[in-house]
Scaffold this motif. Structure first.
Motif, PDB file in Angstrom:
ATOM      1  N   ILE A   1     -19.780  42.656 -97.872  1.00 13.59           N
ATOM      2  CA  ILE A   1     -20.184  43.425 -97.202  1.00 13.59           C
ATOM      3  C   ILE A   1     -20.191  45.463 -97.842  1.00 13.59           C
ATOM      4  O   ILE A   1     -21.324  45.392 -97.716  1.00 13.59           O
ATOM      5  CB  ILE A   1     -19.385  43.969 -96.259  1.00 13.59           C
ATOM      6  N   VAL A   2     -19.478  45.038 -98.628  1.00 15.59           N
ATOM      7  CA  VAL A   2     -19.704  46.250 -99.413  1.00 15.59           C
ATOM      8  C   VAL A   2     -20.960  45.897-100.386  1.00 15.59           C
ATOM      9  O   VAL A   2     -22.088  47.421-100.700  1.00 15.59           O
ATOM     10  CB  VAL A   2     -18.930  46.464-100.837  1.00 15.59           C
ATOM     11  N   GLY A   3     -21.222  44.530-100.946  1.00 18.96           N
ATOM     12  CA  GLY A   3     -22.630  44.943-102.424  1.00 18.96           C
ATOM     13  C   GLY A   3     -23.974  45.006-101.368  1.00 18.96           C
ATOM     14  O   GLY A   3     -24.748  45.950-101.317  1.00 18.96           O
ATOM     15  N   LYS A   4     -24.165  44.333-100.334  1.00 15.37           N
ATOM     16  CA  LYS A   4     -25.043  44.342 -99.532  1.00 15.37           C
ATOM     17  C   LYS A   4     -24.977  46.255 -98.483  1.00 15.37           C
ATOM     18  O   LYS A   4     -26.467  45.938 -98.685  1.00 15.37           O
ATOM     19  CB  LYS A   4     -24.636  44.157 -97.800  1.00 15.37           C
ATOM     20  N   PHE A   5     -24.065  46.529 -98.282  1.00 21.20           N
ATOM     21  CA  PHE A   5     -24.136  47.887 -98.070  1.00 21.20           C
ATOM     22  C   PHE A   5     -24.272  49.301 -99.170  1.00 21.20           C
ATOM     23  O   PHE A   5     -25.421  49.398 -99.374  1.00 21.20           O
ATOM     24  CB  PHE A   5     -23.272  48.449 -97.864  1.00 21.20           C
TER      25      PHE A   5
ATOM     26  N   LEU B   1     -14.918  53.136 -91.697  1.00 18.94           N
ATOM     27  CA  LEU B   1     -14.622  52.632 -89.911  1.00 18.94           C
ATOM     28  C   LEU B   1     -15.909  51.687 -90.253  1.00 18.94           C
ATOM     29  O   LEU B   1     -15.455  50.535 -89.852  1.00 18.94           O
ATOM     30  CB  LEU B   1     -14.721  52.970 -88.985  1.00 18.94           C
ATOM     31  N   ALA B   2     -16.635  51.943 -89.878  1.00 20.15           N
ATOM     32  CA  ALA B   2     -17.805  50.770 -90.048  1.00 20.15           C
ATOM     33  C   ALA B   2     -18.203  50.127 -90.793  1.00 20.15           C
ATOM     34  O   ALA B   2     -18.300  48.055 -90.624  1.00 20.15           O
ATOM     35  CB  ALA B   2     -19.434  51.383 -89.706  1.00 20.15           C
ATOM     36  N   LEU B   3     -17.613  49.636 -91.903  1.00 20.80           N
ATOM     37  CA  LEU B   3     -17.866  48.744 -93.031  1.00 20.80           C
ATOM     38  C   LEU B   3     -16.304  48.053 -92.815  1.00 20.80           C
ATOM     39  O   LEU B   3     -16.420  46.770 -92.584  1.00 20.80           O
ATOM     40  CB  LEU B   3     -17.192  49.589 -94.811  1.00 20.80           C
ATOM     41  N   VAL B   4     -15.595  48.777 -92.544  1.00 22.00           N
ATOM     42  CA  VAL B   4     -14.226  47.508 -91.701  1.00 22.00           C
ATOM     43  C   VAL B   4     -14.395  47.040 -90.912  1.00 22.00           C
ATOM     44  O   VAL B   4     -14.568  46.150 -90.742  1.00 22.00           O
ATOM     45  CB  VAL B   4     -13.103  48.833 -91.501  1.00 22.00           C
ATOM     46  N   ILE B   5     -14.906  47.641 -89.799  1.00 23.17           N
ATOM     47  CA  ILE B   5     -15.598  46.340 -88.997  1.00 23.17           C
ATOM     48  C   ILE B   5     -16.219  45.774 -88.565  1.00 23.17           C
ATOM     49  O   ILE B   5     -15.892  44.428 -88.288  1.00 23.17           O
ATOM     50  CB  ILE B   5     -16.146  47.852 -87.771  1.00 23.17           C
ATOM     51  N   SER B   6     -17.027  45.902 -89.626  1.00 19.65           N
ATOM     52  CA  SER B   6     -18.100  45.107 -90.340  1.00 19.65           C
ATOM     53  C   SER B   6     -17.501  43.598 -90.938  1.00 19.65           C
ATOM     54  O   SER B   6     -17.679  42.140 -90.827  1.00 19.65           O
ATOM     55  CB  SER B   6     -19.339  45.317 -91.374  1.00 19.65           C
ATOM     56  N   VAL B   7     -16.565  44.204 -91.912  1.00 19.82           N
ATOM     57  CA  VAL B   7     -15.681  43.000 -92.192  1.00 19.82           C
ATOM     58  C   VAL B   7     -15.250  42.440 -91.697  1.00 19.82           C
ATOM     59  O   VAL B   7     -15.338  40.866 -92.090  1.00 19.82           O
ATOM     60  CB  VAL B   7     -14.456  43.092 -94.041  1.00 19.82           C
TER      61      VAL B   7
END
Lengths: 246, 776
Positions: free
Chosen positions: A104-108, A231-237
């Motif tokens: 997710i972080v990489g994509k982001f 928060l959006a990244l946490v939900i994505s994960v």
């Protein structure tokens, strides 16, 4: 979280964008829109165009880009996960020694660099304005910082919707809807229950961006955007991990 | 590792997400109370300047109450338009929070319940919205909204009545903080006057309350009540029944009048309050007399007198508030000698009331002229009162009239000589000089030329345009300090504003206003060469100075405003005023600029009277001469500040003496009818004053900021001058032709994309080359 795999994923995403016509088409359209808006059809609150307003400032554009981003950023983020899901490459990705968070972080990060490049490509505009009058560089720098923060928050929301569906169109529409909701929520303050008005006003992406666009970097605005992105990244994960549930 | 079930996986995810949301909320809460701001703008436009930080830090235990309607709509009606207020409350809260971060003892409270009603009590001005609700009585009530604040410090209060312009928050708030500090510092020195004012206001309020309580206006429709005979009779009966209690409340105002009158010399407000309480006494006496009468007309007069008492009581209350605010105002003296512009209404009646009847009886024509004369006089007073309040008092300046033949009060920190047309005696100049030597500030607005265009004659015809050089000798005094007005009028051939000329038509031998025509005039230079280092003009883009004269500088004097190099001068009363001839004359001259039009000198200055014998005031006898010597010891040098502006900003002298030139009671009582001719001239004088103001009105609003900056500077509130100009820091575009603009538009639309595509092409070529290398 390890940097190396994150950066590898980010590079892969960037490669996808820039080794195909997508990035060039999207960013060129964005630049055309920005240039035309700033110098031709954009109007300030007093109804005056750039030349009529007679002020060497980028405010007009900085107030419009957040709205352009509502359409642009979900277009960048829509395919980040949903495409992997649709084509089944997500399974290939998860067999690699890499965590969901790193994916997710990489994509982001890949998407964020894309937004950064789009913003850098607009730099000829402040240079042009600078040749017409004395531009306040500090306000311009603050504006770009604000746009990057806002873009990051939009991207987080777009990525989140991309995780939720295999269909890119659905991901785009949901992402754009969410971005528009958080941007325009400030205008709905008066129609909500009095007790919730402060919260609604606080959640408005627009009010936080307006502060930064004036040239003020306020830690409250920075913290707000970063925390909303996180928060959006946490939900994505968490959403990505749901594929493992039986 | 086994995969989790949907339930446990879902629960796990929900817990993580909830924890993340809580963490986000907590982090944002924490950041709201512990925050920092970095203003990246060049002039730090958005963060508090040092002056504001110091102002708030000086006020220990400052309390701020915020009145913000919770249901404030996105936009509210404002004048003829509407104003977007969507982010305004947040900006106000942010600004107050920023002040609080520099004053740990500051207490901020936000009024939540009944905010509009509580705000009204705190003198905050509500704004009427567009939505309305029907009242129980069948009427319609429009929604009201407030956004304002009150500041409380050591028992003193300052109010921001309507905070709709975030750009001005810093100026408005800091101004109130500075005023609060001044109030707290100076109130002890005015304790007697403040107590007398408060007592008088209390006594008058008691009388007003007694009148209102004796005959309450139940239906709220006073006007209609007067037409209702039954109600009138009932009201009169109620007053008659309560006459004893009314006498107890209103009968002893003579003591009140005497007590405030005794202190009238110390404060103008007390002088006015004394006149008002005297008027209340008179009206109350007329009220009780009429109350005893049986005739219906006399009884109606009683009601009228009661209403008058109530109306004057409100005015007394307003004067008392003004008095309470006065310790916070900086005292600025406006010199009234030398035919200056001094905005003080004349409180003396033009013709004593007791003489009016006798004069009208003696001469019926005079009986017709007198009311018109009084109307002109009252209009002059009205305009002066409006200027006094609008230009000065509302901006926080306490202006007082200064007669240079009398000692200058020590409370006056600056003197303004505004557009003098007449000469100052040696003694008057000496007074000004010694004031500067004593550390005071002297501000001179030079009025070198009278420019009369489309003025009317006494007969009512349009007079020929006229240019007259004024002959005040104020320039001789300021030349000693290094700033010498040359008397030559400066004109800008290119950068100038326009006169708005009211033209007249003629029908049946009578003139009537026809059309307003803008006429560009080089005599109204727009000056943009401003000294960036001075707070007076630093944040301004330009200043328009009507009919200015240039200043010759020497010694330490520095220019603040200068013309362009193309500026020319003239010193010829026959110089043409018609645009075409004027342009031809100017074109024949070569540029003489840059010329200084505003200049300042401060620091150690030498007296203009050094080495000379001190002059004595004009006196009527030798005894007076002996006692009328200046009280302060003679100073041959000192450190004061002198600012000279080469224009009067278009504000021509306005006073009873300048309009009713040559008026005297004796001339009215003569039988030679000369006063009719004079009356026509006086009427034309006032008309012409209005005409001249009307021609320059559009320049006044911009110049008002400059004027208030000058006044703030004069009382050493430089910081406020700078803060006032802070929101106006504009960055105008260079002047461009239409073709150039099109070029910029094309460059903006095509330039960025082309550059980007070029970079993409280079990237693609590099990639191809790299891939080719790998294949090889």
């Amino acid at each position: 979280m390890r940097i190396k795999p994150i950066w590898a994923i980010a590079k892969r995403e960037l490669g996808f964008y820039f080794n195909s016509p997508i990035a060039y088409v999207v960013i060129t359209a964005f630049l055309l829109l920005c240039g035309a808006y700033l110098f031709i059809f954009g109007k300030g609150p007093d109804g005056q165009t750039f030349f009529d307003g007679d002020v060497a400032s980028m405010r007009l554009l900085f107030e419009a880009i957040p709205v352009f981003f509502i359409f642009l950023v979900p277009a960048i983020s829509m395919r980040l996960i949903s495409e992997e899901k649709r084509s089944g490459t997500i399974e290939l990705l998860v067999t690699m020694p890499i965590t969901d968070t790193e994916i997710i972080v990489g994509k982001f990060l890949g998407g964020l660099v894309f937004i950064g490049i789009a913003l850098v490509a607009t730099l000829p505009l402040p240079i042009l304005v600078g040749t017409l009058g004395e531009l306040d560089l500090g306000a311009v720098v603050a504006g770009y910082i604000g746009l990057l923060l806002l873009g990051a928050a939009y991207l987080g929301l777009g990525l989140m919707t991309s995780v939720w569906t295999q269909n890119q169109i659905v991901a785009y529409l949901l992402g754009a809807l969410l971005c528009a909701f958080f941007y325009f929520i400030g205008g709905m303050v008066e129609s909500v229950w009095t007790g919730a008005q402060d919260t609604v006003a606080f959640l408005s992406f627009e009010s936080h961006f307006t502060n930064i666009a004036r040239g003020v970097i306020d830690t409250r605005d920075v913290v707000f955007y970063l925390s909303m992105t996180a928060l959006a990244l946490v939900i994505s994960v968490q959403s990505l991990q749901s594929r493992n549930w039986k | 590792m086994a995969a989790p079930s949907k339930l446990s996986g879902g629960l796990n995810a929900a817990v993580v997400i909830i924890c993340a949301i809580v963490a986000v909320v907590l982090i944002n809460q924490l950041s709201s109370s512990l925050f920092g701001r970095l203003d990246l703008t060049e002039n730090n436009l958005n963060v508090l300047s040092d002056a504001s930080k110091e102002a708030v830090a000086e006020l220990e235990d400052l309390e701020v109450k915020l009145y913000i309607s919770p249901d404030l709509p996105n936009s509210i009606p404002f004048g003829q338009t509407s104003r977007v207020v969507q982010h305004v409350p947040q900006r106000l809260l942010d600004k107050i929070a920023e002040y609080k971060s520099h004053s740990p003892s500051m207490v901020v409270t936000r009024v939540v319940d009944d905010v509009v009603e509580k705000a009204k009590l705190a003198r905050i001005r509500p704004v009427t919205g567009t939505d309305a609700t029907r009242t129980d009585a069948g009427g319609i009530k429009f929604d009201e909204y407030v956004i304002g604040a009150t500041f409380h410090y050591q028992g003193h209060m300052e109010v921001i009545e309507l905070a709709l312009e975030p750009e001005f928050y810093e100026f408005e708030i800091t101004k109130r903080l500075v005023t609060l500090k001044a109030k707290a510092d100076n109130a002890s020195g005015m304790a007697v006057e403040l107590a007398a004012g408060a007592k008088a206001a209390e006594n008058v309020a008691k009388c007003k309350s007694a009148l209102e309580a004796a005959a309450p206006d139940d239906d709220g429709g006073g006007g209609i009540g007067f037409l209702n005979q039954e109600k009138t009779a009932a009201t009169l009966a109620a007053y008659r029944a309560a006459v004893d209690s009314l006498n107890a409340s209103c009968g002893s105002l003579s003591e009140t009048t005497a007590s405030v009158e005794a202190l009238g010399d110390n404060a103008n407000q007390l002088k006015r309050m004394a006149a008002m309480t005297g008027a209340i006494e008179e009206s109350y006496k007329a009220f009780t007399d009429a109350l005893g009468a049986q005739e219906p007309q006399a009884a109606m007069a009683a009601l009228g007198q009661a209403q008058r008492v109530i109306a004057i009581a409100d005015a007394v209350d307003a004067e008392n508030i003004d008095l309470k605010n006065s310790p916070g105002r900086s005292k600025i003296g406006f010199v009234t000698n030398g035919l200056t512009f001094a905005p003080f209404p004349n409180s003396q009646p033009l013709v004593p009331r007791e003489l009016e009847g006798a004069l009208a009886q003696k001469n019926p024509i005079l009986g017709q002229v007198l009311p018109q004369l009084k109307q002109i006089d009252s209009q002059v007073n009205e305009v002066l009162a409006r200027i006094n309040q609008g230009l000065f008092r509302s901006q926080g300046f306490d202006i007082v009239d200064i007669d240079l033949e009398q000692p200058i009060p020590t409370s006056v920190r600056s003197l303004v000589v505004f557009g003098p047309k007449g000469a100052f005696s040696d003694y008057q100049q000496y007074q000004l000089d010694q004031f500067v030597m004593g550390g005071g500030s002297l501000v001179v607005f030079v009025n070198a030329w009278d420019v009369e265009i489309l003025n009317l004659t006494a007969k009512g015809d349009v007079a020929d345009p006229r240019l007259t050089a004024n002959t005040s000798n104020i320039g001789d005094l300021v030349a000693h300090y290094g700033i010498k007005p040359t008397g030559h009028m400066v004109m800008e051939p290119k950068q100038h504003d326009q006169l708005v000329l009211q033209e007249y038509g003629k029908r049946g031998g009578q003139l009537f206003p026809w059309q307003r025509r803008p006429s560009p005039s080089p005599m109204l230079p727009v000056l943009s060469d401003l000294d960036d280092s001075s707070p007076l003009v630093r944040a301004m883009t330009s200043v328009t100075l009507p009919f200015p004269t240039s200043l010759e500088l020497s010694g330490a004097a520095t220019p603040l405003v200068r013309t362009s190099e193309a500026a020319v001068t003239m010193n010829d009363q026959a110089f043409p005023l018609t645009p075409r001839e004027q342009a031809a004359r100017i074109a024949a001259q070569s540029g003489e600029g840059p010329l200084a039009l505003v200049a300042v000198v401060s620091g150690e200055l030498t007296s203009a009277f050094a080495g000379r014998e001190a002059p004595t005031p004009a006196t009527s006898g030798e005894e007076d001469a002996a006692t009328a010597q200046p009280a302060t010891p003679r100073l041959d040098a000192g450190s004061g500040r002198v600012l000279v502006v080469g224009s009067n900003l278009g504000l021509e002298p306005l006073s009873r003496a300048s309009i009713l030139d040559g008026f005297s009671l004796t001339s009215l009582t003569n039988d030679n009818m000369e006063y009719i001719q004079k009356f026509r001239q006086w009427r034309a004088n006032f008309h012409n004053w209005n005409t001249r103001i009307g021609q320059l009105e559009h320049t006044l609003s911009g110049n008002l900021r400059f004027l208030t900056n000058v006044l703030d500077w004069s009382v050493q509130r430089d910081a406020l001058a700078e803060l006032r100009s802070k929101p106006f820091a504009r960055r105008p575009l260079d002047k461009t032709e239409s073709g150039t603009r099109t070029g910029y538009q094309l460059a903006a639309i095509a330039g960025g994309p082309l550059l980007f595509l070029l970079a993409g092409f280079v990237w693609w070529r590099l990639r191809r080359r790299r891939q080719g290398g790998l294949r090889a």
